[in-house]
Design an enzyme around this catalytic site. Structure first.
Site, short mmCIF file in Angstrom:
data_model
loop_
_atom_site.label_atom_id
_atom_site.label_comp_id
_atom_site.label_asym_id
_atom_site.label_seq_id
_atom_site.Cartn_x
_atom_site.Cartn_y
_atom_site.Cartn_z
CE1 TYR A 1 41.32 49.88 46.41
CE2 TYR A 1 41.12 49.94 44.02
CZ TYR A 1 41.60 49.34 45.17
OH TYR A 1 42.36 48.21 45.07
CE LYS A 2 44.76 50.34 48.79
NZ LYS A 2 43.96 49.36 49.52
NE ARG B 1 44.62 47.57 56.51
CZ ARG B 1 44.67 47.40 55.18
NH1 ARG B 1 45.80 47.07 54.61
NH2 ARG B 1 43.59 47.52 54.44
CG PHE C 1 48.32 43.61 48.36
CD1 PHE C 1 47.54 43.86 49.48
CD2 PHE C 1 47.68 43.26 47.18
CE1 PHE C 1 46.16 43.78 49.42
CE2 PHE C 1 46.30 43.17 47.12
CZ PHE C 1 45.54 43.43 48.24
C1 LIG Z 1 49.46 47.35 48.11
C2 LIG Z 1 48.38 46.90 47.17
N1 LIG Z 1 48.71 46.50 45.94
C3 LIG Z 1 47.77 46.08 45.06
C4 LIG Z 1 46.43 46.06 45.40
C5 LIG Z 1 45.44 45.50 44.40
O1 LIG Z 1 44.74 46.47 43.76
P1 LIG Z 1 43.55 46.11 42.72
O2 LIG Z 1 42.60 45.23 43.45
O3 LIG Z 1 42.98 47.46 42.44
O4 LIG Z 1 44.13 45.47 41.54
C6 LIG Z 1 46.05 46.51 46.67
C7 LIG Z 1 44.62 46.51 47.05
O5 LIG Z 1 44.22 46.84 48.12
C8 LIG Z 1 47.04 46.92 47.58
O6 LIG Z 1 46.72 47.32 48.81
#
Ligand SMILES: Cc1ncc(COP(=O)(O)O)c(C=O)c1O
Length: 397
Positions: free
Chosen positions: A222-223, A369, A123
């Site tokens: 939040y997922k 997705r 990510f």
């Molecule tokens: C795998 C992964 N890591 C990190 C994040 C980032 O999270 P945040 O925006 O809460 O910092 C996300 C957000 O969707 C994610 O899917």
């Protein structure tokens, strides 16, 4: 293949769907891996916290329990979802900020080592942080290139200079489920620390972080934890590392005696040292309801339904979308709770899908997705969503 009616009728978790608030214009919500649905109980709880705790107790609320929420909810999250004994999990900040804190702390726990390892397809926030921390500290990033992250491919980039390895348990795009205990053991053999990003696995996969001897982990709520938009993230720090653990955002609420307002930062006791500033009370209380729900349903049953949903999505894709390419593993043992399909026509049909109340996620360049949240997604809704996607794709030709 059984039809969606039979699958829903045989689903032992079907009734849990009623605990979520409905959305009148949504026919198929297939994005629970981006933003989970709200629980009716959480709405009542937030209301209650505002009316009685905030409105009536005012500033006294901090002494009545708000200050302990990050560790209290963290312990519950650790017990229900992570396989973590108490005193190792805390809730606060965002995943991004906690990743920064934990990676920086990991480097200081491995002095003299100069390399960080991450997957080229991880990510963006994880990659950007690893790159900027490496630049900040004059260190080197070693990339795991091309394809799924296996223990062998992690091993191929480890050296005696590796300080920390960052990997997502479930890849955000493909849904590939990494071998968490296997990779953790491989990283330990090289003397490095393992940091897992659990954003896409927490709440849908049983974890055993203590038994796997994971060092550090972060994830969002939040997922599949249905904490709501912007709900704070969590961090896990294995008890074995905690005493020497120092993170760089040395705010007052992570310090040893915040209300003495004294000179010089000294890290607080236990997991409090991971914190920095004021806890986001309203943003985290809903987690108490979703964790209770997950505890009631049980993660093995949730994982079983997650596999059944993704199997059904793939079977429907094979049947209805023969031109789409499956970007997720066919082997359910290596798959998380979302399925990604690639087709050059997907991007153009997204507005029509939303108009028809079908809400999947789109990931560039051409991936739809399908995020399948076992406690709130029905087989009928998935079936309907897939049929609408196929219809719109055919209509757009
Ligand atoms: C795998 C992964 N890591 C990190 C994040 C980032 O999270 P945040 O925006 O809460 O910092 C996300 C957000 O969707 C994610 O899917």
């Amino acid at each position: 293949m059984s039809g969606s009616t039979e699958l829903d009728a045989a689903d032992p978790l079907a009734a849990f769907r009623e605990r979520f608030l409905p959305a009148a214009d949504v026919a198929a919500y297939l994005d629970g891996n981006s933003l989970g649905r709200p629980l009716a109980a959480s709405v009542d709880r937030v209301n209650e916290v505002m009316r009685t705790q905030w409105a009536e107790r005012l500033i006294r609320g901090w002494d009545d329990g708000w200050m302990d929420l990050p560790t209290r909810i963290g312990d519950e999250l650790g017990r229900v979802a992570l396989g973590a004994a108490s005193g190792q999990t805390v809730v606060g900040d965002s995943t991004t900020v906690l990743l920064y804190k934990l990676i920086r702390a990991a480097l200081d726990l491995r002095p003299g080592r100069t390399e960080l390892v991450i997957d080229r397809d991880d990510f963006p926030t994880d990659r950007y942080l690893v790159e900027s921390i490496a630049a900040e500290r004059g260190m080197t990033v070693r990339w795991i290139d091309e394809g799924d992250v296996t223990p062998e491919r992690v091993s191929s980039v480890l050296t005696e200079r590796t300080a920390v390895v960052v990997v997502s348990a479930i890849a955000y795009r493909s849904g590939f489920l990494a071998d968490l205990p296997g990779i953790t053991a491989t990283v330990h053999e090289a003397g490095a620390l393992m940091l897992w990003d659990l954003c896409h696995s927490v709440g849908v996969l049983p974890h055993a972080l203590d038994d796997w001897r994971v060092d550090l982990a972060v994830g969002c709520t939040y997922k599949y934890l249905n904490g709501g938009p912007g709900a704070p993230a969590f961090a896990y720090v294995n008890a074995a590392l905690r005493d020497g653990f120092r993170q760089p955002i040395t705010g007052w609420l992570g310090s040893a005696r915040p209300f003495e307002m004294g000179q010089g930062y000294e890290p607080g006791p236990g997991m409090r040292r991971v914190l920095s500033g004021t806890p986001p009370v309203l943003g985290m209380v809903g987690l108490l309801d979703s964790l209770a729900l997950i505890d009631e349903a049980g993660l093995p049953a949730i994982r079983a339904k997650s596999i059944a949903l993704t199997e059904y999505a793939i079977a429907l894709a094979d049947q209805l979308l023969p031109d789409a390419v499956l970007a997720s593993p066919r082997d359910p043992a290596r798959r998380g709770s979302h399925v990604t399909l690639d087709h050059p026509g997907f991007e153009a049909i997204m507005p029509r899908l939303w108009e028809r109340g079908v809400i999947p996620d789109f990931r560039r360049p051409s991936g739809i997705r399908l995020g399948l949240s076992p406690l709130s997604t029905s087989f009928a809704e998935l079936d309907l969503g897939m049929r609408v996607i196929a219809e719109e794709l055919a209509a757009a030709r």
